[in-house]
Design an enzyme around this catalytic site. Structure first.
Site, mmCIF file in Angstrom:
data_model
loop_
_atom_site.group_PDB
_atom_site.id
_atom_site.type_symbol
_atom_site.label_atom_id
_atom_site.label_comp_id
_atom_site.label_asym_id
_atom_site.label_seq_id
_atom_site.Cartn_x
_atom_site.Cartn_y
_atom_site.Cartn_z
ATOM 1 N N HIS A 134 0.835 -1.220 0.000
ATOM 2 C CA HIS A 134 0.000 0.000 0.000
ATOM 3 C C HIS A 134 0.867 1.268 0.000
ATOM 4 C CE1 HIS A 134 -3.853 -2.119 0.910
ATOM 5 N NE2 HIS A 134 -3.041 -2.972 1.504
ATOM 6 N N ASN A 161 -10.316 -2.840 2.563
ATOM 7 C CA ASN A 161 -10.003 -2.912 1.135
ATOM 8 C C ASN A 161 -11.274 -2.705 0.319
ATOM 9 O OD1 ASN A 161 -7.245 -3.440 1.287
ATOM 10 N ND2 ASN A 161 -7.469 -5.643 1.128
ATOM 11 N N TYR A 212 0.939 -3.962 12.199
ATOM 12 C CA TYR A 212 0.905 -2.557 11.801
ATOM 13 C C TYR A 212 1.772 -1.667 12.692
ATOM 14 C CZ TYR A 212 -2.589 -3.792 8.318
ATOM 15 O OH TYR A 212 -3.214 -4.336 7.239
HETATM 16 FE FE1 HDE Z 1 -2.516 -4.764 5.580
HETATM 17 N N1 HDE Z 1 -0.693 -4.008 6.017
HETATM 18 N N2 HDE Z 1 -1.898 -6.583 6.172
HETATM 19 N N3 HDE Z 1 -4.261 -5.601 4.969
HETATM 20 N N4 HDE Z 1 -3.122 -3.004 4.919
HETATM 21 C C1 HDE Z 1 -0.302 -2.734 5.819
HETATM 22 O O1 HDE Z 1 0.847 -1.461 7.395
HETATM 23 C C2 HDE Z 1 -0.809 -6.831 6.913
HETATM 24 C C3 HDE Z 1 -4.639 -6.899 5.085
HETATM 25 C C4 HDE Z 1 -4.378 -2.678 4.508
HETATM 26 O O2 HDE Z 1 -3.111 3.527 3.914
HETATM 27 C C5 HDE Z 1 1.042 -2.452 6.423
HETATM 28 O O3 HDE Z 1 1.154 0.756 7.637
HETATM 29 C C6 HDE Z 1 -0.781 -8.211 7.320
HETATM 30 C C7 HDE Z 1 -6.044 -7.063 4.872
HETATM 31 C C8 HDE Z 1 -4.409 -1.302 4.110
HETATM 32 O O4 HDE Z 1 -1.443 3.345 5.299
HETATM 33 C C9 HDE Z 1 1.432 -3.787 7.075
HETATM 34 C C10 HDE Z 1 -1.894 -8.788 6.764
HETATM 35 C C11 HDE Z 1 -6.507 -5.803 4.615
HETATM 36 C C12 HDE Z 1 -3.128 -0.818 4.328
HETATM 37 C C13 HDE Z 1 0.239 -4.652 6.755
HETATM 38 C C14 HDE Z 1 -2.580 -7.764 6.054
HETATM 39 C C15 HDE Z 1 -5.383 -4.912 4.685
HETATM 40 C C16 HDE Z 1 -2.347 -1.900 4.842
HETATM 41 C C17 HDE Z 1 2.061 -1.866 5.511
HETATM 42 C C18 HDE Z 1 -2.322 -10.232 6.835
HETATM 43 C C19 HDE Z 1 -7.939 -5.382 4.300
HETATM 44 C C20 HDE Z 1 -2.634 0.579 4.035
HETATM 45 C C21 HDE Z 1 2.172 -0.405 5.879
HETATM 46 C C22 HDE Z 1 -2.573 -10.693 8.131
HETATM 47 C C23 HDE Z 1 -8.857 -5.688 5.360
HETATM 48 C C24 HDE Z 1 -2.907 1.533 5.152
HETATM 49 C C25 HDE Z 1 1.363 -0.265 7.032
HETATM 50 C C26 HDE Z 1 -2.442 2.915 4.760
HETATM 51 C C27 HDE Z 1 -1.021 -1.778 5.217
HETATM 52 C C28 HDE Z 1 0.148 -5.903 7.208
HETATM 53 C C29 HDE Z 1 -3.771 -8.016 5.322
HETATM 54 C C30 HDE Z 1 -5.542 -3.505 4.428
HETATM 55 C C31 HDE Z 1 2.727 -4.409 6.597
HETATM 56 C C32 HDE Z 1 0.303 -8.879 8.138
HETATM 57 C C33 HDE Z 1 -6.835 -8.378 4.954
HETATM 58 C C34 HDE Z 1 -5.605 -0.538 3.569
HETATM 59 O O5 HDE Z 1 1.598 -3.658 8.458
#
Ligand code: HDE
Length: 704
Positions: A92, A165, A379
């Site tokens: 993202h 999402n 996060y």
């Molecule tokens: Fe994320 N995700 N994600 N994700 N995600 C990040 O956090 C993670 C997942 C989502 O505009 C990271 O700040 C794991 C689902 C958005 O700043 C990180 C897993 C959904 C954004 C991270 C998921 C999301 C992130 C990278 C599996 C929808 C952007 C930078 C368990 C429900 C937020 C950050 C923004 C961002 C980890 C799965 C949505 C790496 C470990 C499912 C919208 O922490």
């Protein structure tokens, strides 16, 4: 030897008042203004507040001599510049953030104590960041990709982050697979490409070996991942959460955002061309909409259900690869979000905002979804690496807007200066140090847990195909063709035949017709075998809510109409067309061969918003072509003009033409259909512009 030039250029460069620079320096200098040749300005200072006399020349031993290490002004400026970047998000990275507010319209008091969900009419500030997933911060806005939709609600009881999402399900069921799916989709590690594209071997290799991803695959191959505008996407909290009421009773909840402008997507060929024409297409669209006061708005809705109801679902709601069909648990609209203010500074706000699904408020709680549970760790950890300090919550965009305080202390970049002797609890030395609030404080749902500890994937997570099938069968005939064609496109970029075959094998479980189309599109001479399925595929009723076309709105609000003109065009026709389009809610842009505009038939100059070569029709929702005969003859020799109309036709857009416009269409070999209308019939054009000419598609491309 010529005279050495030591004049100060600063006097030549004037800066506008009210710029971000003047705001910052004003604070540093207490707003004291200094007279310069360009007018009155705040003083430019070092970070220590020392006024700078010359911002053009570094300090040198003599006019031709070495630069002196002593030059603390030069060193400070360059050192700060060298450290301007921070690590971008690992996923993202590319995102667009906007401020706004959330307003509750229906109380959930029966279900929760959270004030944001019970105080009707209260406007809570939000900051919303919408992103792509796979590409870097500088990648294009329009790849085929999931869109992140993260909302930070600055509530009276602390920050609540709903980090969702634009697709209600996810690739994987367990957080331990997240690094694998992300590694697989990102650029391949040996070659460093492709950037921001799933159409490559490592992604499809991983997917073909991960049947739980099949439902999400249907969504990403649909036009949901090639949206027309960030203002026209739905979004979902994905996981089940819990609401807890004042009796301590908890109810499960899924969160949904529904755009007021309806859903709208692009055509794949269009999206590819937009990436070249305007890599910032979505960010610019949002920026311009906010600047014009066309504030995007979403309805906020919930699906509420009890444990007993969940026990009767034909799937496990804790499995993030499953959704709860709206027909099973209807959506209840409880509020709205309006985005109405662009950030002052992209880095300070959009880049530094730190969302965390673990940020919840009293009255809301997590479910046991194993994907969500992993996210609760990830996060904060990622922000520590990105923002570099455990005090990242103090950055203005991250700080709560309600009072907050505790006994955490110190750390890198500490901005607070807590006074007094006491930094521990319990204590008897301070009357006013922060204490627990047993009644109003956050409490977890008292959920009973039983069973054996282990690395166990629940059996109720085994059905990987039923909802994928339901999704496919819920689409219109056009959307089915787009899904099949997207699969053919993506798998055609995969070099390994066995990966292509494995994917088609999975499709056999989803729907034979889909597998046949894709196998044919890939040129297979025989159908590969389907892999063993871990659970039988259930027949589920199609759900109309899953189609995009069904959710398009009959409106021109938020849409842009391009009018192609040239010297000699009829100004009256252009003006009437412009009025009709703006009355219908569209924004109109004039495109001419030269950005200086065109001299119309009556001799007047019509200013242009874009130069033809740099403003192709992919940037518009519908186009009008208003040309004189000479203008048409001249433009028929310009490939940009021919492409303008050919692409508009190929991308199923409405086209209004006068006589000259028609002549250009003929040169471009474009036929007549219901979407090509005479410019005098403005009502017909407006009606056609509100939709795409889906029936035209079979005449312009072969879909799978
Ligand atoms: Fe994320 N995700 N994600 N994700 N995600 C990040 O956090 C993670 C997942 C989502 O505009 C990271 O700040 C794991 C689902 C958005 O700043 C990180 C897993 C959904 C954004 C991270 C998921 C999301 C992130 C990278 C599996 C929808 C952007 C930078 C368990 C429900 C937020 C950050 C923004 C961002 C980890 C799965 C949505 C790496 C470990 C499912 C919208 O922490």
């Amino acid at each position: 030897m010529g005279k050495d030039k030591t004049t100060k250029n600063s006097e030549k460069h004037t800066q506008k008042k009210g710029s971000a620079l003047s705001e910052g320096t004003e604070r540093a200098t207490g707003g004291e203004l200094h007279q310069t040749a360009g007018g009155e300005h705040p003083a430019l200072t070092t970070n220590q507040g020392v006024p700078v006399s010359d911002n053009q020349n570094s300090l040198r031993a003599n006019p031709h001599g070495p630069t002196l290490l002593e030059d603390f002004i030069l060193r400070e400026k360059i050192t700060h510049f060298d450290h301007e970047r921070i690590p971008e998000r690992i996923v993202h990275a590319r995102g667009t953030g906007v401020h706004g507010f959330f307003e509750l319209t229906d109380s959930l008091q029966q279900y929760t104590t959270a004030r944001i969900l019970t105080e009707v009419g209260v406007k809570t500030p939000v900051f919303t960041r919408i992103s792509t997933v796979a590409g870097g911060a500088g990648s294009v806005d329009t790849p085929r990709d999931v869109r992140g939709f993260a909302v930070k609600f600055y509530t009276k009881e602390g920050n609540w982050d709903l980090v969702g999402n634009n697709i209600p399900v996810f690739f994987i069921q367990d957080a331990i697979k997240f690094p694998d799916v992300v590694h697989a989709v990102k650029m391949e590690p040996d070659r460093g490409f492709p950037q921001s594209a799933s159409a490559h071997d490592t992604f499809w290799d991983f997917i073909s070996l991960t049947p739980e991803s099949m439902h999400m695959v249907m969504w990403i191959m649909s036009d949901r991942t090639i949206p027309r505008s960030l203002r026209m996407i739905e979004a979902f909290g994905v996981h089940s959460f819990r609401l807890i009421n004042d009796q301590g009773v908890s109810t499960f909840v899924k969160f949904h955002w529904r755009p007021k402008l309806g859903l709208q997507s692009t055509i794949w060929d269009e999206t590819v061309k937009i990436a070249g024409a305007d890599p910032d297409f979505h960010r610019r669209d949002m920026f311009e909409a906010i600047a014009k006061g066309n504030f995007p708005e979403w309805e906020f809705a919930v699906q509420l259900f009890t444990q007993e109801e969940a026990d009767r679902f034909p799937f496990d709601h804790l499995d993030a690869t499953k959704l709860i069909p709206e027909e099973l648990v209807p959506l209840k609209v409880i509020g709205r979000m309006v985005l109405d203010r662009w950030p002052n500074n992209f880095f300070a706000e959009t880049e530094q905002v730190a969302y965390c699904p673990g940020n919840i408020v009293p009255g809301i709680d997590f479910s046991n979804d194993p994907l969500l549970q992993g996210r609760l760790f990830s996060y904060i950890d990622t922000q520590l690496s990105r923002l570099g300090s455990p005090n990242f919550h103090q950055i203005p965009i991250n700080a709560p807007k309600c009072p907050f305080g505790n006994l955490q202390r110190d750390g890198h970049m500490q901005m607070a200066q807590p006074a007094g002797r006491v930094n521990y609890e319990p204590n008897s030395l301070s009357e006013n140090s922060p204490r627990e609030v047993p009644i109003k404080g956050f409490r977890s749902a008292a959920a009973a847990e039983t069973g054996a500890k282990g690395r166990i994937r629940a059996e109720s997570f085994a059905d990987h195909y039923s909802q994928a099938r339901q999704f496919y069968l819920s689409q219109t005939v056009y959307e089915k063709a787009h899904i099949a064609s997207a699969l053919v496109f993506e798998l055609s970029k995969v070099e390994h035949l066995h990966v292509r075959e494995a994917m088609v094998g999975h499709l056999l479980h989803i729907e034979k017709d889909l597998a046949d189309r894709v196998a044919k599109g890939l040129g297979f001479d025989k159908m590969p075998d389907a892999p063993a399925a871990a659970a039988p595929v259930r027949q589920m009723e199609p759900s109309p809510a899953l189609s995009i076309i069904g959710k398009m709105k009959d409106t021109l609000m938020g849409r842009v109409i391009g009018i192609l003109v040239a010297d000699g065009s009829d100004g009256a026709v252009i003006e009437k067309m412009k009025m009709a389009a703006t009355d219908a809610g569209a924004v109109v842009k004039i495109v001419a061969p030269k950005v200086g505009g065109a001299i119309l038939a009556d001799g007047s100059l019509l200013a242009a918003d874009g130069q033809l070569a740099g403003t192709p029709s992919v940037l518009f929702d519908a186009v009008a072509v208003i040309l004189s005969e000479e203008g048409a003859a001249a433009l028929s020799l310009e490939s940009a003009a021919v492409d303008f109309v050919r692409d508009a036709f190929g991308h199923l857009k409405a086209i209004a033409v006068d006589k000259g416009g028609k002549a250009l269409l003929m040169k471009a070999n474009i036929g007549q259909d219901a979407g090509v209308v005479d410019a005098s019939d403005r009502d017909a054009f407006i009606a056609a512009a509100k939709t795409r000419q889906w029936d035209r598609e079979k005449s312009v491309r072969t879909l799978a």
